[in-house]
Enzyme design. Structure first.
Site, PDB file in Angstrom:
ATOM      1  N   GLY A 100       0.786  -1.234   0.000  1.00 43.31           N
ATOM      2  CA  GLY A 100       0.000   0.000   0.000  1.00 43.31           C
ATOM      3  C   GLY A 100       0.815   1.279   0.000  1.00 43.31           C
ATOM      4  N   HIS A 144       0.303   0.435 -13.633  1.00 46.14           N
ATOM      5  CA  HIS A 144       1.013  -0.808 -13.950  1.00 46.14           C
ATOM      6  C   HIS A 144       2.510  -0.508 -13.951  1.00 46.14           C
ATOM      7  CE1 HIS A 144       1.454  -4.809 -15.577  1.00 46.14           C
ATOM      8  NE2 HIS A 144       2.360  -4.322 -16.400  1.00 46.14           N
ATOM      9  N   GLU A 184       6.271   5.790  -9.513  1.00 43.59           N
ATOM     10  CA  GLU A 184       4.850   5.672  -9.127  1.00 43.59           C
ATOM     11  C   GLU A 184       4.495   6.698  -8.062  1.00 43.59           C
ATOM     12  OE1 GLU A 184       4.003   0.977 -10.023  1.00 43.59           O
ATOM     13  OE2 GLU A 184       4.477   1.541  -7.980  1.00 43.59           O
TER      14      GLU A 184
END
Ligand code: GRF
Length: 323
Positions: free
Chosen positions: A143, A235, A305
């Site tokens: 997470g 992704h 990310e």
């Protein structure tokens, strides 16, 4: 004070100042009209106060409102002021029921909550921003992306992470939800794939957008149809390469290295009924060095990310509101 008012009205900054201008112009014009009518009717100091008060009341109740709507229409703010007038008339007991949407204006039917209905005016205006858009983050791993998104939107005036959805008891993301006091919904396979995909629960919680941040289950069609272009996935590779069923976590990085790729990165995309095949939104790249291992590459990708995902989510949500 202005910010609070702007949020209360649910309007963009530009629209907020146009509304202010309309109120100002209306006040001035009403005063000029009142003075003109007073002179035209020959009212002076000797005129009974009853007439004077009646005229002023008439101007306030009728003239002011007409002038307000005139400027509203002129400056492209009809929807806002029409709703305002309807509320006023309702308060005065002149009309009853819920205010209707002005004719020829479009109320977007979206999964936005009642309070966040988005009204778009044709023409020049920025749309009225809803007070709050509620995100659900689906995650089943550690997470870290979910956490970055939570941090990014903490204190955000319009976007809120309202729910964490997880299918893996004990996953790191459950602790992140608790630490940030975000409601957590654990989900099961049966209702997810053979029920309505938890659509009704999400709608009940007024969820507007879904962000997949390390969620491995395929999203069922019911849910995709309930949230068209409102489910975003990340992704850890440059799609369309290295995507699809079974391509997740370190498997992706192993495949990238095995194929001798010179670069890898991230792809943020909308979710459709196929794994990793929805409309791409954003990509960012990083080099793959000769001595990179799946672990070192994973770290580089994770950095990308964390830098981009929250920002892109914000951009997607905001631009959906402006449509
Ligand atoms: C990320 O690498 C993301 O690209 C993939 O799942 C991973 C989740 O990582 N979809 P984390 O749990 O957010 O650290």
């Amino acid at each position: 004070m202005f910010n609070r008012l702007q949020n209360k009205w649910g309007v963009s900054t530009r629209q907020f100042w146009i509304i202010f201008l309309i109120f100002g112009l209306t006040g001035t014009t009403t005063a000029i009209f009142t003075r003109f009518i007073t002179g035209w009717l020959g009212m002076d100091a000797s005129t009974s106060w009853v007439w004077k008060v009646s005229l002023r009341l008439g101007m306030l109740l009728f003239g002011y409102q007409c002038i307000l709507l005139f400027y509203a229409a002129l400056l492209g703010q009809w929807t806002f002021f029409w709703k305002y007038e309807q509320k006023l008339l309702k308060k005065l007991g002149i009309i009853g029921g819920e205010p209707a949407v002005a004719p020829k204006k479009r109320a977007i039917s979206s999964p936005l909550p009642q309070t966040a209905r988005l009204f778009i005016e044709k023409g020049m205006n920025a749309p009225i921003k809803p007070p709050q858009t509620r995100l659900a983050i689906f995650a089943s791993g550690t997470g870290t992306n979910a956490e970055k998104i939570i941090q990014h939107f903490s204190g955000h005036p319009q976007i809120k992470v309202a729910l964490i959805v997880c299918n893996k008891p004990g996953a790191g993301v459950t602790e992140i939800a608790q630490a940030n006091q975000i409601p957590l919904q654990m989900i099961d396979k049966e209702p997810f794939f053979r029920g309505d995909g938890y659509t009704s629960q999400l709608k009940e919680k007024n969820i507007d957008f879904i962000v997949l941040a390390g969620f491995l289950w395929k999203i069922p069609e019911t849910l995709i149809n309930a949230y068209p272009d409102k489910i975003i996935n990340i992704h850890p590779a440059l799609l369309p390469k290295f995507g699809g069923k079974g391509m997740y976590g370190s498997k992706v990085h192993e495949a990238v290295i095995a194929m001798g790729e010179k670069e890898s990165g991230i792809t943020i995309h909308f979710v459709n009924e196929h794994f990793d095949e929805g409309k791409p939104i954003f990509q960012a790249k990083c080099p793959v060095e000769a001595d990179d291992t799946p672990e070192s590459l994973a770290q580089k990708v994770h950095r990308l990310e964390h830098t981009h995902f929250p920002v892109i989510v914000e951009q997607v949500v905001t631009s959906a509101l402006l449509k």
